[in-house]
Design a protein around this motif. Structure first.
Motif, PDB file in Angstrom:
ATOM      1  N   PRO A  84      -1.365  -1.109  -0.799  1.00 57.32           N
ATOM      2  CA  PRO A  84      -1.379  -1.117   0.477  1.00 57.32           C
ATOM      3  C   PRO A  84      -0.444   0.250   0.923  1.00 57.32           C
ATOM      4  N   ASP A  85      -0.300   0.463   2.223  1.00 60.02           N
ATOM      5  CA  ASP A  85       0.119   1.613   2.749  1.00 60.02           C
ATOM      6  C   ASP A  85       1.638   1.376   2.859  1.00 60.02           C
ATOM      7  N   VAL A  86       1.961   0.314   3.425  1.00 59.60           N
ATOM      8  CA  VAL A  86       3.431  -0.188   3.688  1.00 59.60           C
ATOM      9  C   VAL A  86       3.420  -1.565   3.272  1.00 59.60           C
ATOM     10  N   THR A  87       4.696  -1.974   2.823  1.00 55.15           N
ATOM     11  CA  THR A  87       4.878  -3.482   2.379  1.00 55.15           C
ATOM     12  C   THR A  87       6.268  -3.779   3.130  1.00 55.15           C
ATOM     13  N   ALA A  88       6.737  -4.898   3.518  1.00 56.84           N
ATOM     14  CA  ALA A  88       8.015  -5.172   3.843  1.00 56.84           C
ATOM     15  C   ALA A  88       8.122  -6.681   3.925  1.00 56.84           C
ATOM     16  N   LEU A  89       9.709  -7.294   4.035  1.00 60.88           N
ATOM     17  CA  LEU A  89       9.773  -8.615   4.161  1.00 60.88           C
ATOM     18  C   LEU A  89      10.462  -8.832   5.759  1.00 60.88           C
ATOM     19  N   ALA A  90       9.853  -9.776   6.101  1.00 57.81           N
ATOM     20  CA  ALA A  90      10.374 -10.207   7.872  1.00 57.81           C
ATOM     21  C   ALA A  90      11.165 -11.283   7.862  1.00 57.81           C
ATOM     22  N   GLY A  91      12.190 -11.085   8.653  1.00 58.59           N
ATOM     23  CA  GLY A  91      13.134 -12.213   9.057  1.00 58.59           C
ATOM     24  C   GLY A  91      13.837 -12.826   7.819  1.00 58.59           C
ATOM     25  N   ALA A  92      14.585 -13.967   8.222  1.00 50.43           N
ATOM     26  CA  ALA A  92      15.729 -14.531   7.333  1.00 50.43           C
ATOM     27  C   ALA A  92      14.705 -15.311   6.370  1.00 50.43           C
ATOM     28  N   VAL A  93      13.539 -15.672   6.383  1.00 45.26           N
ATOM     29  CA  VAL A  93      12.689 -16.326   5.446  1.00 45.26           C
ATOM     30  C   VAL A  93      12.046 -15.330   4.418  1.00 45.26           C
ATOM     31  N   GLN A  94      12.068 -13.991   4.968  1.00 47.12           N
ATOM     32  CA  GLN A  94      11.474 -13.112   4.142  1.00 47.12           C
ATOM     33  C   GLN A  94      10.019 -13.037   3.831  1.00 47.12           C
ATOM     34  N   ILE A  95       9.337 -13.086   5.142  1.00 39.37           N
ATOM     35  CA  ILE A  95       7.753 -13.497   5.154  1.00 39.37           C
ATOM     36  C   ILE A  95       7.129 -12.203   4.568  1.00 39.37           C
ATOM     37  N   PRO A  96       6.338 -12.095   3.520  1.00 40.61           N
ATOM     38  CA  PRO A  96       5.700 -10.691   3.193  1.00 40.61           C
ATOM     39  C   PRO A  96       4.807 -10.284   4.146  1.00 40.61           C
ATOM     40  N   ILE A  97       4.897  -8.860   4.400  1.00 40.28           N
ATOM     41  CA  ILE A  97       3.817  -8.371   5.382  1.00 40.28           C
ATOM     42  C   ILE A  97       3.396  -7.139   4.274  1.00 40.28           C
ATOM     43  N   ILE A  98       2.027  -7.156   4.509  1.00 42.22           N
ATOM     44  CA  ILE A  98       0.920  -6.242   3.827  1.00 42.22           C
ATOM     45  C   ILE A  98       0.351  -5.464   4.870  1.00 42.22           C
ATOM     46  N   CYS A  99       0.542  -4.244   5.098  1.00 41.50           N
ATOM     47  CA  CYS A  99       0.103  -3.167   5.975  1.00 41.50           C
ATOM     48  C   CYS A  99      -0.779  -2.162   5.450  1.00 41.50           C
ATOM     49  N   ASP A 100      -1.959  -2.092   6.169  1.00 37.23           N
ATOM     50  CA  ASP A 100      -2.974  -1.085   5.795  1.00 37.23           C
ATOM     51  C   ASP A 100      -3.523  -0.177   7.067  1.00 37.23           C
ATOM     52  N   VAL A 101      -3.029   1.093   6.861  1.00 39.34           N
ATOM     53  CA  VAL A 101      -3.221   2.264   7.970  1.00 39.34           C
ATOM     54  C   VAL A 101      -4.687   2.839   7.652  1.00 39.34           C
ATOM     55  N   GLU A 102      -5.401   2.662   8.670  1.00 39.89           N
ATOM     56  CA  GLU A 102      -6.866   3.239   8.894  1.00 39.89           C
ATOM     57  C   GLU A 102      -6.902   4.435   9.910  1.00 39.89           C
ATOM     58  N   THR A 103      -7.938   5.182   9.667  1.00 39.87           N
ATOM     59  CA  THR A 103      -8.109   6.180  10.764  1.00 39.87           C
ATOM     60  C   THR A 103      -9.642   6.063  11.128  1.00 39.87           C
ATOM     61  N   ARG A 104     -10.023   6.636  12.302  1.00 42.13           N
ATOM     62  CA  ARG A 104     -11.464   6.393  12.997  1.00 42.13           C
ATOM     63  C   ARG A 104     -12.506   6.478  11.862  1.00 42.13           C
ATOM     64  N   ASP A 105     -12.464   7.428  10.875  1.00 43.87           N
ATOM     65  CA  ASP A 105     -13.268   7.913   9.892  1.00 43.87           C
ATOM     66  C   ASP A 105     -13.433   6.938   8.663  1.00 43.87           C
ATOM     67  N   THR A 106     -12.452   5.932   8.538  1.00 39.27           N
ATOM     68  CA  THR A 106     -12.370   4.826   7.548  1.00 39.27           C
ATOM     69  C   THR A 106     -12.705   3.385   8.082  1.00 39.27           C
ATOM     70  N   LEU A 107     -12.930   3.425   9.205  1.00 41.44           N
ATOM     71  CA  LEU A 107     -12.933   1.983   9.940  1.00 41.44           C
ATOM     72  C   LEU A 107     -14.171   1.284   9.500  1.00 41.44           C
ATOM     73  N   ASN A 108     -15.163   1.834   9.266  1.00 39.71           N
ATOM     74  CA  ASN A 108     -16.285   1.104   8.825  1.00 39.71           C
ATOM     75  C   ASN A 108     -16.995   1.338   7.551  1.00 39.71           C
ATOM     76  N   ASN A 109     -16.244   1.323   6.285  1.00 37.46           N
ATOM     77  CA  ASN A 109     -16.653   1.546   5.122  1.00 37.46           C
ATOM     78  C   ASN A 109     -16.486   0.475   4.021  1.00 37.46           C
ATOM     79  N   GLU A 110     -17.136   0.520   2.862  1.00 36.99           N
ATOM     80  CA  GLU A 110     -16.791  -0.512   2.268  1.00 36.99           C
ATOM     81  C   GLU A 110     -15.420  -0.406   1.451  1.00 36.99           C
ATOM     82  N   HIS A 111     -15.013   0.779   1.356  1.00 36.58           N
ATOM     83  CA  HIS A 111     -13.693   0.760   0.822  1.00 36.58           C
ATOM     84  C   HIS A 111     -12.515   0.078   1.512  1.00 36.58           C
ATOM     85  N   THR A 112     -12.718   0.452   2.739  1.00 42.90           N
ATOM     86  CA  THR A 112     -11.716  -0.422   3.696  1.00 42.90           C
ATOM     87  C   THR A 112     -11.937  -1.893   3.722  1.00 42.90           C
ATOM     88  N   ARG A 113     -13.306  -2.365   3.706  1.00 34.36           N
ATOM     89  CA  ARG A 113     -13.605  -3.807   3.762  1.00 34.36           C
ATOM     90  C   ARG A 113     -12.935  -4.463   2.546  1.00 34.36           C
TER      91      ARG A 113
END
Length: 137
Positions: A58-87
């Motif tokens: 992942p590009d970024v991960t974090a834990l949210a709130g008092a219950v520490q909900i995992p966040i998985i974040c992927d950052v894409e650019t317009r040239d990577t929006l529609n390809n198999e790697h991103t999928r």
């Protein structure tokens, strides 16, 4: 034998710059929201890089709130929006978020790319819990 971590796809120099900027924007947003254990995939990030999920990082991960909900974040650019790697990445990250009781976020450097990205990802049948876009300061 262990899995081989897939490296990021090739982007133009400008797209890579946009991607890296947006990763930093996500770190800043999560920090302002009070999230903890923020990890980012760029050299020198104080908490280090996220752990691999399957064969993807992942590009970024974090834990949210008092219950520490995992966040998985992927950052894409317009040239990577529609390809198999991103999928493949988004399928992996969605599955991991579900297993961890977490959420999947996608960040895009430009607001103008959000609607297209939503259409592409919906066509893949992947649920994104929150979309982000960059705001130049």
């Amino acid at each position: 034998m262990g899995q081989t971590i897939q490296t990021a796809i090739t982007r133009s120099q400008q797209a890579q710059s946009d991607h890296d900027w947006m990763v930093q924007q996500m770190v800043g947003a999560y920090t302002l929201l009070g999230h903890s254990d923020i990890k980012a995939g760029y050299a020198g990030h104080e908490n280090g890089a996220p752990l691999p999920l399957g064969v993807h990082l992942p590009d970024v991960t974090a834990l949210a709130g008092a219950v520490q909900i995992p966040i998985i974040c992927d950052v894409e650019t317009r040239d990577t929006l529609n390809n198999e790697h991103t999928r493949s990445q988004l399928l992996t990250f969605r599955s991991a978020a579900d297993k961890l009781g977490g959420v999947l976020h996608v960040g895009l450097p430009f607001k103008s790319d959000v609607e297209r990205a939503k259409r592409v990802v919906a066509g893949w049948g992947i649920l994104v819990d929150q979309w982000w876009y960059g705001v130049a300061l």
